[in-house]
Design a protein around this motif. Structure first.
Motif, short mmCIF file in Angstrom:
data_model
loop_
_atom_site.label_atom_id
_atom_site.label_comp_id
_atom_site.label_asym_id
_atom_site.label_seq_id
_atom_site.Cartn_x
_atom_site.Cartn_y
_atom_site.Cartn_z
N ILE A 159 5.46 -1.82 20.29
CA ILE A 159 6.38 -2.43 19.62
C ILE A 159 6.05 -2.01 17.97
O ILE A 159 4.98 -2.08 17.43
CB ILE A 159 5.92 -4.07 19.64
CG1 ILE A 159 6.19 -4.38 21.21
CG2 ILE A 159 6.91 -4.91 18.66
CD1 ILE A 159 5.50 -5.82 21.43
N MET A 160 7.09 -1.85 17.35
CA MET A 160 7.15 -1.50 15.94
C MET A 160 7.91 -2.06 15.31
O MET A 160 9.38 -2.27 15.55
CB MET A 160 7.60 0.20 15.96
CG MET A 160 6.73 1.24 16.55
SD MET A 160 7.03 2.98 16.27
CE MET A 160 6.29 2.92 14.88
N LEU A 206 0.78 -3.05 19.07
CA LEU A 206 1.56 -3.40 17.75
C LEU A 206 1.38 -2.36 17.06
O LEU A 206 -0.04 -1.98 16.50
CB LEU A 206 1.12 -4.60 17.21
CG LEU A 206 1.37 -5.78 18.42
CD1 LEU A 206 0.80 -7.49 17.78
CD2 LEU A 206 2.67 -6.14 19.00
N LEU A 207 2.11 -1.31 16.78
CA LEU A 207 2.11 0.03 16.01
C LEU A 207 2.99 -0.38 14.51
O LEU A 207 4.16 -0.47 14.76
CB LEU A 207 2.30 1.20 16.74
CG LEU A 207 2.18 2.51 16.32
CD1 LEU A 207 0.52 2.72 16.08
CD2 LEU A 207 2.82 3.42 17.26
N ASN A 208 1.95 0.00 13.62
CA ASN A 208 2.71 0.21 12.27
C ASN A 208 3.59 1.73 12.26
O ASN A 208 3.31 2.56 12.75
CB ASN A 208 1.85 0.04 11.07
CG ASN A 208 1.27 -1.36 11.09
OD1 ASN A 208 1.85 -2.13 11.24
ND2 ASN A 208 -0.05 -1.28 10.46
N GLY A 220 5.07 -10.65 11.46
CA GLY A 220 4.57 -11.31 12.66
C GLY A 220 5.94 -11.97 13.56
O GLY A 220 5.86 -11.82 14.82
N GLY A 221 6.74 -12.14 12.99
CA GLY A 221 8.33 -12.70 13.68
C GLY A 221 8.78 -11.39 14.36
O GLY A 221 9.17 -11.54 15.61
N GLY A 222 8.80 -10.39 13.63
CA GLY A 222 9.34 -9.05 14.27
C GLY A 222 8.41 -8.78 15.64
O GLY A 222 8.82 -8.37 16.87
N ASN A 223 7.22 -8.63 15.47
CA ASN A 223 6.18 -8.57 16.73
C ASN A 223 6.59 -9.59 17.81
O ASN A 223 6.49 -9.18 18.77
CB ASN A 223 4.74 -8.64 16.39
CG ASN A 223 4.33 -7.25 15.44
OD1 ASN A 223 4.56 -5.97 16.10
ND2 ASN A 223 3.38 -7.27 14.57
N ASN A 224 6.62 -10.67 17.45
CA ASN A 224 7.03 -11.71 18.31
C ASN A 224 8.29 -11.61 19.25
O ASN A 224 8.23 -11.71 20.36
CB ASN A 224 6.89 -13.17 17.77
CG ASN A 224 5.59 -13.84 17.52
OD1 ASN A 224 4.56 -13.44 18.04
ND2 ASN A 224 5.43 -14.62 16.66
N GLN A 225 9.18 -11.07 18.47
CA GLN A 225 10.46 -10.78 19.05
C GLN A 225 10.36 -9.60 19.93
O GLN A 225 10.84 -9.59 21.19
CB GLN A 225 11.49 -10.34 18.07
CG GLN A 225 12.14 -11.44 17.34
CD GLN A 225 13.07 -10.83 16.27
OE1 GLN A 225 12.75 -10.28 15.12
NE2 GLN A 225 14.52 -11.23 16.47
N GLY A 226 9.57 -8.49 19.68
CA GLY A 226 9.44 -7.50 20.72
C GLY A 226 8.51 -7.76 21.71
O GLY A 226 8.63 -7.51 22.86
#
Length: 95
Positions: A8-9, A89-91, A72-78
């Motif tokens: 997830i990026m 969770l990859l930057n 955080g919100g983006g990672n939760n969506q992924g």
């Protein structure tokens, strides 16, 4: 097939970094085809990250937010759409 790992990026105006990191993730050694899924969440970047990814990396699942949900919100969506047994969770600047 169910992927083993979901990468997830979350991106915001980092197209070149994000593309390089996604290509690296998709070419990861030690995985069979289909064992790695890549999910990009774009937080309404003003660059062409979404269009470029859809055109050049069609295997990547893309969520294009209309506003910035933050890291955080983006990672939760992924995570909500990920199908892998494991989540990474990859930057975008990690490649």
């Amino acid at each position: 097939n169910t992927p083993l790992v979901s990468v997830i990026m979350v991106s915001y105006n980092t197209r070149d970094y994000t593309v390089k990191a996604m290509k690296t993730a998709l070419a990861s050694k030690g995985f069979k085809p289909g064992e790695v899924e890549v999910i990009m969440i774009d937080n309404n970047s003003p660059d062409d990250s979404v269009a470029y990814t859809k055109k050049h990396l069609p295997s990547v699942k893309v969520i294009a937010n209309k506003d910035n949900k933050g890291f955080g919100g983006g990672n939760n969506q992924g995570a909500d759409i990920a199908k892998g047994k494991y989540l990474l969770l990859l930057n975008p600047d990690a490649f």
